[in-house]
Write a protein that holds these residues in place. Structure first.
Motif, PDB file in Angstrom:
ATOM      1  N   ILE A 215     -12.553  -4.047  -0.932  1.00 42.37           N
ATOM      2  CA  ILE A 215     -11.819  -4.299  -2.181  1.00 42.37           C
ATOM      3  C   ILE A 215     -11.225  -3.008  -2.733  1.00 42.37           C
ATOM      4  O   ILE A 215     -10.078  -2.971  -3.207  1.00 42.37           O
ATOM      5  CB  ILE A 215     -12.757  -4.960  -3.212  1.00 42.37           C
ATOM      6  N   PHE A 216     -11.998  -1.928  -2.649  1.00 44.06           N
ATOM      7  CA  PHE A 216     -11.503  -0.636  -3.136  1.00 44.06           C
ATOM      8  C   PHE A 216     -10.278  -0.185  -2.341  1.00 44.06           C
ATOM      9  O   PHE A 216      -9.273   0.265  -2.911  1.00 44.06           O
ATOM     10  CB  PHE A 216     -12.613   0.410  -3.035  1.00 44.06           C
ATOM     11  N   VAL A 217     -10.361  -0.306  -1.019  1.00 41.32           N
ATOM     12  CA  VAL A 217      -9.247   0.140  -0.178  1.00 41.32           C
ATOM     13  C   VAL A 217      -8.001  -0.702  -0.423  1.00 41.32           C
ATOM     14  O   VAL A 217      -6.893  -0.183  -0.593  1.00 41.32           O
ATOM     15  CB  VAL A 217      -9.651   0.088   1.309  1.00 41.32           C
ATOM     16  N   VAL A 218      -8.175  -2.027  -0.466  1.00 44.79           N
ATOM     17  CA  VAL A 218      -7.018  -2.923  -0.569  1.00 44.79           C
ATOM     18  C   VAL A 218      -6.334  -2.816  -1.927  1.00 44.79           C
ATOM     19  O   VAL A 218      -5.105  -2.765  -2.018  1.00 44.79           O
ATOM     20  CB  VAL A 218      -7.449  -4.377  -0.294  1.00 44.79           C
ATOM     21  N   PHE A 219      -7.125  -2.735  -2.990  1.00 43.89           N
ATOM     22  CA  PHE A 219      -6.537  -2.820  -4.326  1.00 43.89           C
ATOM     23  C   PHE A 219      -6.468  -1.483  -5.066  1.00 43.89           C
ATOM     24  O   PHE A 219      -5.820  -1.412  -6.113  1.00 43.89           O
ATOM     25  CB  PHE A 219      -7.321  -3.826  -5.171  1.00 43.89           C
ATOM     26  N   PHE A 222      -4.225   0.855  -1.883  1.00 40.93           N
ATOM     27  CA  PHE A 222      -2.970   0.149  -1.627  1.00 40.93           C
ATOM     28  C   PHE A 222      -2.711  -0.822  -2.774  1.00 40.93           C
ATOM     29  O   PHE A 222      -3.561  -1.019  -3.643  1.00 40.93           O
ATOM     30  CB  PHE A 222      -3.029  -0.608  -0.290  1.00 40.93           C
ATOM     31  N   ARG A 223      -1.549  -1.438  -2.752  1.00 40.49           N
ATOM     32  CA  ARG A 223      -1.184  -2.367  -3.825  1.00 40.49           C
ATOM     33  C   ARG A 223      -1.383  -3.815  -3.391  1.00 40.49           C
ATOM     34  O   ARG A 223      -0.545  -4.671  -3.640  1.00 40.49           O
ATOM     35  CB  ARG A 223       0.265  -2.130  -4.247  1.00 40.49           C
ATOM     36  N   GLY A 224      -2.472  -4.071  -2.714  1.00 41.00           N
ATOM     37  CA  GLY A 224      -2.776  -5.426  -2.299  1.00 41.00           C
ATOM     38  C   GLY A 224      -2.665  -5.597  -0.797  1.00 41.00           C
ATOM     39  O   GLY A 224      -2.233  -4.684  -0.070  1.00 41.00           O
ATOM     40  N   PRO A 225      -3.031  -6.786  -0.285  1.00 43.13           N
ATOM     41  CA  PRO A 225      -2.999  -7.021   1.166  1.00 43.13           C
ATOM     42  C   PRO A 225      -1.611  -6.863   1.772  1.00 43.13           C
ATOM     43  O   PRO A 225      -1.472  -6.355   2.885  1.00 43.13           O
ATOM     44  CB  PRO A 225      -3.500  -8.463   1.294  1.00 43.13           C
ATOM     45  N   GLY A 226      -0.575  -7.308   1.040  1.00 44.25           N
ATOM     46  CA  GLY A 226       0.779  -7.202   1.581  1.00 44.25           C
ATOM     47  C   GLY A 226       1.182  -5.765   1.835  1.00 44.25           C
ATOM     48  O   GLY A 226       1.737  -5.434   2.900  1.00 44.25           O
ATOM     49  N   ASP A 227       0.911  -4.903   0.878  1.00 44.95           N
ATOM     50  CA  ASP A 227       1.236  -3.486   1.035  1.00 44.95           C
ATOM     51  C   ASP A 227       0.433  -2.860   2.171  1.00 44.95           C
ATOM     52  O   ASP A 227       0.955  -2.066   2.961  1.00 44.95           O
ATOM     53  CB  ASP A 227       0.959  -2.755  -0.276  1.00 44.95           C
ATOM     54  N   LEU A 228      -0.828  -3.246   2.273  1.00 42.14           N
ATOM     55  CA  LEU A 228      -1.681  -2.708   3.338  1.00 42.14           C
ATOM     56  C   LEU A 228      -1.136  -3.070   4.714  1.00 42.14           C
ATOM     57  O   LEU A 228      -0.964  -2.201   5.581  1.00 42.14           O
ATOM     58  CB  LEU A 228      -3.107  -3.239   3.171  1.00 42.14           C
ATOM     59  N   PHE A 229      -0.832  -4.355   4.925  1.00 40.99           N
ATOM     60  CA  PHE A 229      -0.362  -4.789   6.241  1.00 40.99           C
ATOM     61  C   PHE A 229       1.021  -4.225   6.558  1.00 40.99           C
ATOM     62  O   PHE A 229       1.320  -3.926   7.720  1.00 40.99           O
ATOM     63  CB  PHE A 229      -0.344  -6.316   6.317  1.00 40.99           C
ATOM     64  N   SER A 230       1.862  -4.076   5.554  1.00 32.93           N
ATOM     65  CA  SER A 230       3.194  -3.524   5.806  1.00 32.93           C
ATOM     66  C   SER A 230       3.108  -2.061   6.223  1.00 32.93           C
ATOM     67  O   SER A 230       3.831  -1.618   7.126  1.00 32.93           O
ATOM     68  CB  SER A 230       4.066  -3.670   4.558  1.00 32.93           C
ATOM     69  N   GLN A 231       2.206  -1.306   5.597  1.00 38.47           N
ATOM     70  CA  GLN A 231       2.055   0.096   5.979  1.00 38.47           C
ATOM     71  C   GLN A 231       1.395   0.235   7.348  1.00 38.47           C
ATOM     72  O   GLN A 231       1.720   1.149   8.109  1.00 38.47           O
ATOM     73  CB  GLN A 231       1.250   0.841   4.913  1.00 38.47           C
ATOM     74  N   VAL A 232       0.471  -0.665   7.643  1.00 36.48           N
ATOM     75  CA  VAL A 232      -0.140  -0.644   8.971  1.00 36.48           C
ATOM     76  C   VAL A 232       0.902  -0.958  10.039  1.00 36.48           C
ATOM     77  O   VAL A 232       0.961  -0.313  11.092  1.00 36.48           O
ATOM     78  CB  VAL A 232      -1.305  -1.649   9.038  1.00 36.48           C
ATOM     79  N   ALA A 233       1.745  -1.955   9.767  1.00 32.04           N
ATOM     80  CA  ALA A 233       2.774  -2.329  10.739  1.00 32.04           C
ATOM     81  C   ALA A 233       3.781  -1.209  10.949  1.00 32.04           C
ATOM     82  O   ALA A 233       4.358  -1.073  12.036  1.00 32.04           O
ATOM     83  CB  ALA A 233       3.486  -3.596  10.270  1.00 32.04           C
ATOM     84  N   ALA A 234       3.989  -0.398   9.906  1.00 33.20           N
ATOM     85  CA  ALA A 234       4.949   0.695  10.019  1.00 33.20           C
ATOM     86  C   ALA A 234       4.348   1.954  10.626  1.00 33.20           C
ATOM     87  O   ALA A 234       5.070   2.914  10.898  1.00 33.20           O
ATOM     88  CB  ALA A 234       5.517   1.028   8.636  1.00 33.20           C
ATOM     89  N   SER A 235       3.039   1.960  10.855  1.00 36.67           N
ATOM     90  CA  SER A 235       2.383   3.145  11.404  1.00 36.67           C
ATOM     91  C   SER A 235       2.788   3.336  12.861  1.00 36.67           C
ATOM     92  O   SER A 235       2.644   2.421  13.676  1.00 36.67           O
ATOM     93  CB  SER A 235       0.863   2.998  11.298  1.00 36.67           C
TER      94      SER A 235
END
Length: 241
Positions: A215-219, A222-235
């Motif tokens: 929860i700490f990492v995601v919120f 990052f700015r929520g699950p969407g932001d997390l997955f988008s940054q991971v996909a762009a890595s």
């Protein structure tokens, strides 16, 4: 920087709490009031599978390779799906034959051969020793990280006497725990309720800790699950993997 005394006090205090829970579970079992007569408790106890590899290896692989790390858990997941057919039968055979180890189980399949049982026990010992060493190394690394954070952990234990290694003392405590609540009675009909209760509690602690970190990492980071997955996909590292 945290002092060594604080970290060790918390660690051994937690181990002492597990001792108390295990003793309480055994006492309740002797009184005929089982503490583990619940599918939830048994499900939590199975989570003992999540060891140092989970919070070091799996997290590292997830950071490096993305969702591909989930394949590690494919085997245990399939095993649990087959539990009503395979594991239940194994438990029934173990109860009828009064089997208490994997060596006894395999030797019973081939006429209770003592030689085969000894060979299986030896192979199991050789196979599990590096894994136990990995768990003890994780304890040492975790202690070093907690004491030296934010500095890099100073891992010079190879040059020190073994009695200086904190994992050595933790291993002794865990050995005493296993002797008291695990191997004290080798009876196929005994369920080691104290140990199961302690493991279930430990799994609950792990679950709460992982959820809190997640929860700490995601919120927070990052700015929520969407932001997390988008940054991971762009890595680029993940895309290259």
């Amino acid at each position: 920087m945290r002092t060594d005394a604080i970290v060790l006090s918390v660690a051994f205090g937690y181990l002492a709490l597990l001792f108390v829970i295990a003793a309480w579970g055994d006492r309740r079992a002797e009184q005929g009031r089982s503490l583990i007569g619940s599918p939830t408790v048994y499900a939590l106890s199975i989570a003992v599978y999540c060891t140092a590899w989970t919070f070091y290896g799996s997290v590292g692989r997830a950071a490096q390779y993305g969702p591909g790390f989930l394949l590690i858990y494919l085997g245990p997941t399939l095993a649990m799906l087959m539990a009503p057919f395979m594991i239940r039968k194994m438990v029934r055979i173990a109860q009828v034959q009064r089997i208490t180890s994997i060596a006894d189980f395999i030797s019973a399949r081939y006429g209770k051969s003592q030689g085969l049982g000894a060979l299986v026990a030896f192979i199991a010992l050789i196979g599990i020793t590096p894994y136990i060493a990995l768990q003890l190394k994780a304890i040492t690394v975790s202690h070093a990280v907690l004491v030296n954070y934010p500095l890099a952990p100073e891992l010079s234990l190879a040059e020190e006497a073994f009695w200086v290694d904190k994992s050595f003392w933790v291993a002794l405590v865990l050995a005493v725990f296993i002797i008291l609540f695990g191997t004290r009675h080798l009876d196929a009909s005994e369920r080691h309720e104290g140990m199961v209760a302690a493991i279930a509690f430990e799994s609950l602690v792990k679950l709460v800790a992982f959820l809190a970190v997640g929860i700490f990492v995601v919120f927070s980071l990052f700015r929520g699950p969407g932001d997390l997955f988008s940054q991971v996909a762009a890595s680029p590292e993940i895309r290259a993997a």
